[in-house]
Design a protein around this motif. Structure first.
Motif, PDB file in Angstrom:
ATOM      1  N   LEU A  80       1.032  -1.419  -0.094  1.00  0.00           N
ATOM      2  CA  LEU A  80       0.107   0.075   0.005  1.00  0.00           C
ATOM      3  C   LEU A  80       0.766   1.211  -0.017  1.00  0.00           C
ATOM      4  O   LEU A  80       1.952   1.305   0.395  1.00  0.00           O
ATOM      5  CB  LEU A  80      -0.745  -0.154   1.303  1.00  0.00           C
ATOM      6  CG  LEU A  80      -2.064  -1.085   1.092  1.00  0.00           C
ATOM      7  CD1 LEU A  80      -2.498  -1.157   2.656  1.00  0.00           C
ATOM      8  CD2 LEU A  80      -2.837  -1.012   0.317  1.00  0.00           C
ATOM      9  N   LEU A  81       0.275   2.296  -0.509  1.00  0.00           N
ATOM     10  CA  LEU A  81       0.796   3.552  -0.357  1.00  0.00           C
ATOM     11  C   LEU A  81       0.535   4.404   0.942  1.00  0.00           C
ATOM     12  O   LEU A  81      -0.765   4.351   1.153  1.00  0.00           O
ATOM     13  CB  LEU A  81       0.722   4.560  -1.570  1.00  0.00           C
ATOM     14  CG  LEU A  81       0.898   3.921  -2.918  1.00  0.00           C
ATOM     15  CD1 LEU A  81       0.304   4.597  -4.161  1.00  0.00           C
ATOM     16  CD2 LEU A  81       2.441   4.062  -3.271  1.00  0.00           C
ATOM     17  N   ARG A  82       1.205   5.204   1.682  1.00  0.00           N
ATOM     18  CA  ARG A  82       1.069   5.825   2.727  1.00  0.00           C
ATOM     19  C   ARG A  82       0.807   7.140   2.373  1.00  0.00           C
ATOM     20  O   ARG A  82       1.639   7.842   1.990  1.00  0.00           O
ATOM     21  CB  ARG A  82       2.245   5.424   3.899  1.00  0.00           C
ATOM     22  CG  ARG A  82       1.605   6.000   5.298  1.00  0.00           C
ATOM     23  CD  ARG A  82       2.683   5.790   6.271  1.00  0.00           C
ATOM     24  NE  ARG A  82       2.056   6.064   7.612  1.00  0.00           N
ATOM     25  CZ  ARG A  82       2.505   7.153   8.365  1.00  0.00           C
ATOM     26  NH1 ARG A  82       3.789   7.568   7.926  1.00  0.00           N
ATOM     27  NH2 ARG A  82       2.313   7.323   9.711  1.00  0.00           N
ATOM     28  N   VAL A  83      -0.136   7.855   3.059  1.00  0.00           N
ATOM     29  CA  VAL A  83      -0.283   9.401   3.098  1.00  0.00           C
ATOM     30  C   VAL A  83      -0.498   9.614   4.545  1.00  0.00           C
ATOM     31  O   VAL A  83      -0.906   9.007   5.339  1.00  0.00           O
ATOM     32  CB  VAL A  83      -1.513   9.709   2.483  1.00  0.00           C
ATOM     33  CG1 VAL A  83      -1.894  10.918   2.363  1.00  0.00           C
ATOM     34  CG2 VAL A  83      -1.735   9.168   0.891  1.00  0.00           C
ATOM     35  N   VAL A  84       0.208  10.657   4.933  1.00  0.00           N
ATOM     36  CA  VAL A  84       0.467  11.217   6.421  1.00  0.00           C
ATOM     37  C   VAL A  84      -0.055  12.526   6.429  1.00  0.00           C
ATOM     38  O   VAL A  84       0.219  13.246   5.523  1.00  0.00           O
ATOM     39  CB  VAL A  84       1.913  10.949   6.725  1.00  0.00           C
ATOM     40  CG1 VAL A  84       2.979  11.971   5.991  1.00  0.00           C
ATOM     41  CG2 VAL A  84       2.002  11.007   8.386  1.00  0.00           C
ATOM     42  N   ASP A 127       4.135   9.552   1.708  1.00  0.00           N
ATOM     43  CA  ASP A 127       5.121   9.146   2.608  1.00  0.00           C
ATOM     44  C   ASP A 127       5.723   7.916   1.858  1.00  0.00           C
ATOM     45  O   ASP A 127       5.332   6.757   2.251  1.00  0.00           O
ATOM     46  CB  ASP A 127       4.451   8.883   4.032  1.00  0.00           C
ATOM     47  CG  ASP A 127       5.601   8.186   4.717  1.00  0.00           C
ATOM     48  OD1 ASP A 127       6.677   8.265   4.489  1.00  0.00           O
ATOM     49  OD2 ASP A 127       5.267   7.879   5.984  1.00  0.00           O
ATOM     50  N   PRO A 128       6.534   7.874   1.089  1.00  0.00           N
ATOM     51  CA  PRO A 128       7.142   6.788   0.336  1.00  0.00           C
ATOM     52  C   PRO A 128       7.633   5.816   1.228  1.00  0.00           C
ATOM     53  O   PRO A 128       8.084   4.443   1.026  1.00  0.00           O
ATOM     54  CB  PRO A 128       8.065   7.402  -0.816  1.00  0.00           C
ATOM     55  CG  PRO A 128       8.404   8.639  -0.279  1.00  0.00           C
ATOM     56  CD  PRO A 128       7.421   9.174   0.647  1.00  0.00           C
ATOM     57  N   THR A 129       8.603   6.226   2.185  1.00  0.00           N
ATOM     58  CA  THR A 129       9.278   5.400   3.409  1.00  0.00           C
ATOM     59  C   THR A 129       8.533   4.783   4.346  1.00  0.00           C
ATOM     60  O   THR A 129       8.583   3.926   5.014  1.00  0.00           O
ATOM     61  CB  THR A 129      10.376   6.400   4.041  1.00  0.00           C
ATOM     62  OG1 THR A 129       9.689   7.328   4.943  1.00  0.00           O
ATOM     63  CG2 THR A 129      11.181   6.848   2.961  1.00  0.00           C
ATOM     64  N   GLY A 130       7.348   5.496   4.595  1.00  0.00           N
ATOM     65  CA  GLY A 130       6.317   4.781   5.725  1.00  0.00           C
ATOM     66  C   GLY A 130       6.926   5.245   6.929  1.00  0.00           C
ATOM     67  O   GLY A 130       6.233   4.655   8.064  1.00  0.00           O
ATOM     68  N   LYS A 131       7.883   6.011   7.050  1.00  0.00           N
ATOM     69  CA  LYS A 131       8.223   6.361   8.419  1.00  0.00           C
ATOM     70  C   LYS A 131       8.054   7.820   9.064  1.00  0.00           C
ATOM     71  O   LYS A 131       8.567   8.241  10.161  1.00  0.00           O
ATOM     72  CB  LYS A 131       9.851   5.823   8.676  1.00  0.00           C
ATOM     73  CG  LYS A 131      10.019   4.615   8.283  1.00  0.00           C
ATOM     74  CD  LYS A 131      11.427   4.084   8.602  1.00  0.00           C
ATOM     75  CE  LYS A 131      11.479   2.514   8.225  1.00  0.00           C
ATOM     76  NZ  LYS A 131      11.018   1.754   8.917  1.00  0.00           N
ATOM     77  N   HIS A 132       7.317   8.638   8.263  1.00  0.00           N
ATOM     78  CA  HIS A 132       7.206   9.999   8.419  1.00  0.00           C
ATOM     79  C   HIS A 132       6.386  10.076   9.759  1.00  0.00           C
ATOM     80  O   HIS A 132       5.330   9.400   9.977  1.00  0.00           O
ATOM     81  CB  HIS A 132       6.650  10.795   7.617  1.00  0.00           C
ATOM     82  CG  HIS A 132       7.430  11.267   6.449  1.00  0.00           C
ATOM     83  ND1 HIS A 132       8.381  12.484   6.633  1.00  0.00           N
ATOM     84  CD2 HIS A 132       7.549  10.906   4.948  1.00  0.00           C
ATOM     85  CE1 HIS A 132       8.971  12.280   5.507  1.00  0.00           C
ATOM     86  NE2 HIS A 132       8.583  11.636   4.747  1.00  0.00           N
ATOM     87  N   ALA A 158      -2.306   7.232   6.465  1.00  0.00           N
ATOM     88  CA  ALA A 158      -3.832   6.527   6.077  1.00  0.00           C
ATOM     89  C   ALA A 158      -3.054   5.687   4.882  1.00  0.00           C
ATOM     90  O   ALA A 158      -2.036   6.289   4.303  1.00  0.00           O
ATOM     91  CB  ALA A 158      -4.899   7.547   5.542  1.00  0.00           C
ATOM     92  N   TYR A 159      -3.794   4.870   4.448  1.00  0.00           N
ATOM     93  CA  TYR A 159      -3.157   3.860   3.288  1.00  0.00           C
ATOM     94  C   TYR A 159      -4.012   3.766   2.113  1.00  0.00           C
ATOM     95  O   TYR A 159      -5.305   3.734   2.302  1.00  0.00           O
ATOM     96  CB  TYR A 159      -2.614   2.527   3.896  1.00  0.00           C
ATOM     97  CG  TYR A 159      -1.751   2.331   4.741  1.00  0.00           C
ATOM     98  CD1 TYR A 159      -0.314   2.013   4.584  1.00  0.00           C
ATOM     99  CD2 TYR A 159      -1.944   2.760   6.351  1.00  0.00           C
ATOM    100  CE1 TYR A 159       0.485   2.212   5.288  1.00  0.00           C
ATOM    101  CE2 TYR A 159      -1.183   2.916   7.115  1.00  0.00           C
ATOM    102  CZ  TYR A 159       0.247   2.634   6.782  1.00  0.00           C
ATOM    103  OH  TYR A 159       1.246   2.727   7.636  1.00  0.00           O
ATOM    104  N   LEU A 160      -3.689   3.619   0.799  1.00  0.00           N
ATOM    105  CA  LEU A 160      -4.164   3.518  -0.325  1.00  0.00           C
ATOM    106  C   LEU A 160      -3.532   2.492  -1.047  1.00  0.00           C
ATOM    107  O   LEU A 160      -2.306   2.284  -1.119  1.00  0.00           O
ATOM    108  CB  LEU A 160      -4.187   4.808  -1.259  1.00  0.00           C
ATOM    109  CG  LEU A 160      -5.268   5.864  -0.962  1.00  0.00           C
ATOM    110  CD1 LEU A 160      -4.731   7.254  -1.679  1.00  0.00           C
ATOM    111  CD2 LEU A 160      -6.584   5.575  -1.161  1.00  0.00           C
TER     112      LEU A 160
END
Length: 89
Positions: A21-25, A35-40, A45-47
């Motif tokens: 999934l792609l993460r949006v923060v 958020d490409p790293t998933g760590k921000h 939320a995920y798409l």
């Protein structure tokens, strides 16, 4: 075998492995960003990487609700175009 963390797409409501999934923060400054790293830090939320999920999100504003923050249509469109570029890679 190590268990993979699962997350739910805010658009289609399907559960998938987090790495699929792609993460949006929602950042500390109140801006929504990809958020490409998933760590921000911030609420995420995920798409799905599918174009249909991303386009459905633009119409329904589900990311704004998932992040519990307001955002304008222009911000969501810019975010969607950024996500679409990443999803195609």
């Amino acid at each position: 075998m190590k268990k993979q963390p699962q997350r739910m797409c805010v658009s289609c409501k399907e559960r998938r492995d987090k790495k699929e999934l792609l993460r949006v923060v929602l950042g500390e400054d109140g801006n929504i960003m990809y958020d490409p790293t998933g760590k921000h830090p911030g609420r995420g939320a995920y798409l799905c990487k599918q174009e249909s999920c991303i386009m459905l999100e633009i119409k329904a504003h589900r990311i704004s609700r998932g992040l519990k923050g307001g955002s304008s249509d222009d911000e969501l469109r810019a975010l969607a175009s950024d996500i679409m570029k990443q999803a195609q890679q």
